[in-house]
Design an enzyme around this catalytic site. Structure first.
Site, PDB file in Angstrom:
ATOM      1  N   HIS A   1       0.844  -1.197   0.000  1.00 40.22           N
ATOM      2  CA  HIS A   1       0.000   0.000   0.000  1.00 40.22           C
ATOM      3  C   HIS A   1       0.876   1.242   0.000  1.00 40.22           C
ATOM      4  CE1 HIS A   1       0.578   0.634   4.362  1.00 40.22           C
ATOM      5  NE2 HIS A   1       0.455  -0.680   4.467  1.00 40.22           N
TER       6      HIS A   1
ATOM      7  N   ASP B   1       3.225   5.700 -21.843  1.00 38.05           N
ATOM      8  CA  ASP B   1       3.023   5.586 -23.283  1.00 38.05           C
ATOM      9  C   ASP B   1       4.325   5.140 -23.946  1.00 38.05           C
ATOM     10  OD1 ASP B   1       4.630   7.923 -23.777  1.00 38.05           O
ATOM     11  OD2 ASP B   1       2.874   9.203 -23.594  1.00 38.05           O
TER      12      ASP B   1
ATOM     13  N   GLY C   1       0.107  10.398 -22.672  1.00 39.22           N
ATOM     14  CA  GLY C   1      -0.753   9.269 -22.335  1.00 39.22           C
ATOM     15  C   GLY C   1      -0.321   8.507 -21.102  1.00 39.22           C
TER      16      GLY C   1
END
Length: 144
Positions: free
Chosen positions: A22, A30, A132
């Protein structure tokens, strides 16, 4: 081959997701991202778009509930254009996979690179959309 595991998830990526604790972050980058110059733990997912990776990963992944935004994307550099459909595509993929969309915030380009250096791993995808890249932050997995 395992039943119920999305075919876009390689054994290396599954192992990485399982190893993450966690608070750990993973970059889905990208095809243009400078992954190897920023990070030592690079996983290849050539030919697979980030929305498909998000659909595959998010059912197995608990988002961090203790931060304002467990999703981070890169802001366009001033004067550069950004396709708003990229963010929409990613959020729709998550919504489709898990039924909700966590909060998302955007970082300046070099702040994103700094954050990526601290991630657990970088997955280089076949995504060709400019800007991206997305970072997802893992949360505490509930005990069954």
């Amino acid at each position: 081959m395992l039943k119920g595991i999305h075919p876009a998830l390689s054994p290396e990526l599954l192992k990485t997701l399982a190893e993450m604790g966690h608070g750990d972050e993973i970059v889905l980058a990208d095809a243009h991202f400078p992954a190897h110059s920023l990070h030592k733990n690079v996983i290849r997912a050539d030919g697979i778009s980030i929305d498909i990776l998000l659909e595959a990963i998010t059912p197995l992944f608990e988002f961090d509930a203790y931060v304002d935004a467990p999703l981070l994307m890169m802001k366009a550099v001033e004067g550069d254009s950004l396709d708003p459909n990229v963010e929409t595509r990613y959020l729709n993929a998550i919504e489709s996979a898990v039924g909700f969309t966590p909060n998302l915030t955007c970082l300046e380009r070099f702040d994103f690179y700094t954050r990526a250096k601290q991630a657990y791993a970088v997955v280089v995808s076949g995504e060709i959309a400019k800007y991206g890249n997305i970072i997802i932050k893992k949360g505490v997995t509930p005990i069954l």
